[in-house]
Design a protein around this motif. Structure first.
Motif, PDB file in Angstrom:
ATOM      1  N   SER A   1       0.824  -1.208   0.000  1.00 16.21           N
ATOM      2  CA  SER A   1       0.000   0.000   0.000  1.00 16.21           C
ATOM      3  C   SER A   1       0.858   1.258   0.000  1.00 16.21           C
ATOM      4  O   SER A   1       2.028   1.250   0.394  1.00 16.21           O
ATOM      5  CB  SER A   1      -0.941   0.009   1.204  1.00 16.21           C
TER       6      SER A   1
ATOM      7  N   SER B   1      -2.191   4.325   2.579  1.00 14.00           N
ATOM      8  CA  SER B   1      -3.388   3.534   2.887  1.00 14.00           C
ATOM      9  C   SER B   1      -4.165   3.051   1.658  1.00 14.00           C
ATOM     10  O   SER B   1      -5.211   2.431   1.791  1.00 14.00           O
ATOM     11  CB  SER B   1      -4.332   4.279   3.848  1.00 14.00           C
ATOM     12  N   LYS B   2      -3.657   3.311   0.455  1.00 11.64           N
ATOM     13  CA  LYS B   2      -4.293   2.775  -0.747  1.00 11.64           C
ATOM     14  C   LYS B   2      -3.554   1.505  -1.153  1.00 11.64           C
ATOM     15  O   LYS B   2      -2.351   1.531  -1.415  1.00 11.64           O
ATOM     16  CB  LYS B   2      -4.263   3.776  -1.903  1.00 11.64           C
ATOM     17  N   ILE B   3      -4.280   0.403  -1.186  1.00  9.04           N
ATOM     18  CA  ILE B   3      -3.687  -0.883  -1.528  1.00  9.04           C
ATOM     19  C   ILE B   3      -3.546  -0.998  -3.043  1.00  9.04           C
ATOM     20  O   ILE B   3      -4.461  -0.657  -3.793  1.00  9.04           O
ATOM     21  CB  ILE B   3      -4.538  -2.046  -0.975  1.00  9.04           C
TER      22      ILE B   3
END
Length: 162
Positions: free
Chosen positions: A99, A102-104
């Motif tokens: 990630s 917090s964006k996978i």
């Protein structure tokens, strides 16, 4: 390509007769009507000195060596050594699931988007070529630009978390 006329959709092929006949059956379905200025430019290129072609070949060989060397330093990458193009395919599948802020990353395409949006580096997702685990990077840029792009790619990878 040897004359820096990529994208002009003009070329020729030398091959055994049986292969040339097979290719001519499908060639007309993919290409047609090369414009006159491309044809004239090709004649000029073919009749000119090949000295610049050899110089360009050497410059591209140097750029390829630079890019391959730096990309192979990134542990998460598997890098191919192209034999006839100025693109390198990089297997970046080890990044999927990591990630960034917090964006996978659900795919290598997501990593390509991240490179463009956050790091200003344009690469082409391998999914466009049937290789979704890869991205394609061109080394048809100056060594300075390539070094900066790879520095940014390294930074992007370093900022990923598991």
């Amino acid at each position: 390509k040897g004359f820096a006329m990529t994208g002009w959709r003009l070329g020729y092929m030398g091959a055994p007769l049986w292969l040339a006949k097979g290719c001519s059956k499908i060639q007309s379905q993919f290409t047609s009507g090369a414009n006159s200025f491309s044809q004239k430019a090709a004649v000029s290129a073919l009749n000119s000195s090949k000295e610049d072609v050899f110089k360009m070949r050497n410059v591209f060989a140097s750029r390829k060596k630079l890019v391959l060397g730096q990309l192979t330093e990134i542990n998460e990458f598997e890098v191919n050594d192209p034999q006839g193009a100025f693109y390198i395919f990089v297997n970046a599948s080890k990044l999927v699931g990591k990630s960034h802020e917090s964006k996978i990353l659900d795919s290598v395409d997501d990593f390509c988007d991240l490179l463009l949006e956050k790091y200003g580096v344009a690469v082409v997702p391998g999914s466009a070529f049937g290789a979704p685990q890869c991205f394609r990077i061109s080394y048809a840029a100056s060594e300075k630009e390539l070094e900066e792009a790879i520095r940014r790619i390294k930074t992007a990878v370093e900022h990923l978390s598991t």
